[in-house]
Enzyme design. Structure first.
Site, mmCIF file in Angstrom:
data_model
loop_
_atom_site.group_PDB
_atom_site.id
_atom_site.type_symbol
_atom_site.label_atom_id
_atom_site.label_comp_id
_atom_site.label_asym_id
_atom_site.label_seq_id
_atom_site.Cartn_x
_atom_site.Cartn_y
_atom_site.Cartn_z
ATOM 1 C CD GLU A 1 5.877 -3.785 3.614
ATOM 2 O OE1 GLU A 1 5.229 -4.685 4.181
ATOM 3 O OE2 GLU A 1 6.334 -2.798 4.224
ATOM 4 N NE ARG B 1 -3.609 7.331 5.919
ATOM 5 C CZ ARG B 1 -4.299 7.826 6.954
ATOM 6 N NH1 ARG B 1 -3.712 7.982 8.114
ATOM 7 N NH2 ARG B 1 -5.571 8.151 6.796
ATOM 8 C CE LYS C 1 -3.661 2.402 2.499
ATOM 9 N NZ LYS C 1 -4.643 2.343 3.579
ATOM 10 C CE1 TYR D 1 -14.976 3.384 -2.668
ATOM 11 C CE2 TYR D 1 -13.070 3.696 -4.094
ATOM 12 C CZ TYR D 1 -13.620 3.595 -2.833
ATOM 13 O OH TYR D 1 -12.807 3.707 -1.733
ATOM 14 C CE LYS E 1 -6.061 1.757 -0.564
ATOM 15 N NZ LYS E 1 -6.619 1.707 0.758
ATOM 16 C CB SER F 1 -11.259 7.534 -3.361
ATOM 17 O OG SER F 1 -10.021 7.970 -2.827
ATOM 18 N NE ARG G 1 -5.878 9.916 3.668
ATOM 19 C CZ ARG G 1 -4.615 10.150 3.330
ATOM 20 N NH1 ARG G 1 -4.174 11.393 3.288
ATOM 21 N NH2 ARG G 1 -3.789 9.145 3.082
HETATM 22 C C1 PBG Z 1 -7.186 3.228 5.533
HETATM 23 C C2 PBG Z 1 -7.634 3.196 4.105
HETATM 24 C C3 PBG Z 1 -7.512 4.200 3.160
HETATM 25 C C4 PBG Z 1 -8.078 3.721 1.991
HETATM 26 C C5 PBG Z 1 -8.536 2.446 2.257
HETATM 27 N N1 PBG Z 1 -8.222 2.120 3.564
HETATM 28 C C6 PBG Z 1 -7.029 5.589 3.303
HETATM 29 C C7 PBG Z 1 -5.615 5.879 3.579
HETATM 30 O O1 PBG Z 1 -4.755 5.014 3.672
HETATM 31 O O2 PBG Z 1 -5.339 7.082 3.716
HETATM 32 C C8 PBG Z 1 -8.173 4.474 0.696
HETATM 33 C C9 PBG Z 1 -9.168 3.933 -0.275
HETATM 34 C C10 PBG Z 1 -9.469 4.851 -1.386
HETATM 35 O O3 PBG Z 1 -8.825 5.903 -1.578
HETATM 36 O O4 PBG Z 1 -10.392 4.507 -2.145
HETATM 37 N N2 PBG Z 1 -8.197 2.708 6.382
#
Ligand code: PBG
Length: 341
Positions: free
Chosen positions: A249, A233, A212, A329, A264, A290, A222
């Site tokens: 990982e 992060r 990720k 989505y 991801k 997203s 967010r």
């Molecule tokens: C963390 C999480 C995130 C997403 C899924 N799980 C946000 C992040 O890491 O900041 C993002 C998913 C998306 O952008 O569609 N719980």
């Protein structure tokens, strides 16, 4: 009138021999193209992410993700029923709590928004779909980080593992079939596996968000979860520059007992996805996040791209790169298109 002179007559150089190898033959008709397609996307390999908002009596539109909502309990039941009817393979639940604190206390509340959503969805479509829940603290902490903090404000890896272990048991008790570990703490797969097994949840599967990346493509999400995050992060999610590290990982998570590993975001990390898909002994999923969704919706709303064509092409590309399943989505809508195709 053009001011350019007419082109000169071509010199007759005699008949040009045609090619003997003609790849175009396999593109001559729709039926032929369909028969020779090397990648097929099936509704069963699509997973729909959904947001459950605590206390909502109506679905609340997410401004940054046109077409997506924070669900009420009723609208959530409707959405997952439609997903099941479309033949989608699973749903991934995210909770938007009404209250947050430093340790994400409400993440481990058996009556909290996420555990409640899991119970509702399992009761509604639990036989037809794999019901999955996000296992992370960021939606539940007032600082917005995926873990708890040390006194000097750093994300405390090992203290966070204890919170994840508790959250895993709460979500498994609620009936989740699979937990999505999205927090990127070292050792999170082993820690949650041990806690689940000790609680008698040997059959609850673990999806590791193994590779990720720290991504600007999470921006619209967010807003969807009303994240309070200040900063970023980057001390726990991967750096976009690192391909080898993504594979590392994923292999660590396999060794810790992950049932599925994920890459991801999807679209900007197809090389990592391909590497992991070649090396992994367990299924490899990808998350079309997203920002990938919102960019297409925005361009399509302007009439600048063909929405259905772009969505289909992107998901096909993700599957072609090696994803066994895709979180998107568009899962329900795409499943409908695939059935009509
Ligand atoms: C963390 C999480 C995130 C997403 C899924 N799980 C946000 C992040 O890491 O900041 C993002 C998913 C998306 O952008 O569609 N719980």
């Amino acid at each position: 009138m053009s001011t350019h002179p007419l082109p000169r007559e071509p010199r007759n150089v005699g008949a040009v021999p045609g090619p003997t190898v003609r790849p175009r033959r396999l593109r001559t008709s729709r039926a032929m193209r369909r028969l020779v397609a090397q990648t097929r996307v099936h509704p069963a390999q699509l997973v729909l992410p959904v947001f459950a908002r605590e206390g909502a009596t109506e679905p609340v539109p997410i401004r940054s993700m046109p077409g997506q909502v924070q669900h009420s309990r009723d609208s959530l039941r409707n959405a997952v029923t439609r997903a099941a009817e479309a033949g989608v393979g699973g749903v991934m639940l995210f909770g938007v709590p009404a209250t947050r604190d430093a340790t994400g206390s409400w993440a481990t509340d058996p009556e909290g928004v996420l555990a409640t959503a899991v119970r509702d969805v399992v009761a509604e479509v639990g036989d037809a779909l794999v019901v999955q829940a996000d296992l992370c603290l960021d939606e539940f902490t007032d600082h917005g980080h995926c873990g708890v903090l040390t006194p000097d404000g750093r994300v405390d890896n090992d203290a966070t593992l204890e919170r994840y272990a508790d959250m895993a048991v709460v979500l498994a008790d609620a009936g989740a079939h699979l937990l999505g570990l999205s927090g990127m703490m070292d050792g999170q797969v082993a820690a949650t596996r041990a806690a689940l097994d000790a609680a008698g949840h040997q059959d609850t599967a673990l999806l590791a968000y193994a590779a990720k990346y720290a991504s600007a493509f999470y921006g619209p999400f967010r807003e969807a979860v009303e994240s309070t995050l200040q900063g970023d992060r980057r001390t726990y999610q991967l750096d976009a520059a690192n391909r080898r590290e993504g594979l590392r990982e994923a292999m660590l998570d396999v060794a810790e007992g992950a049932d599925v590993v994920m890459v991801k975001p999807a679209g900007s990390y197809l090389d990592v996805l391909s590497d992991v898909a070649q090396a992994s002994p367990v299924p490899v999923w990808a998350y079309q996040v997203s920002g990938e969704y919102s960019m297409v919706e925005a361009a399509a709303a302007h009439g600048w791209i063909d929405r259905r064509g772009v969505v289909t092409e992107q998901v096909t590309g993700i599957v072609r790169a090696g994803a066994d399943a895709v979180l998107t989505y568009w899962a329900t809508e795409l499943a409908g298109w695939l059935r009509d195709a």
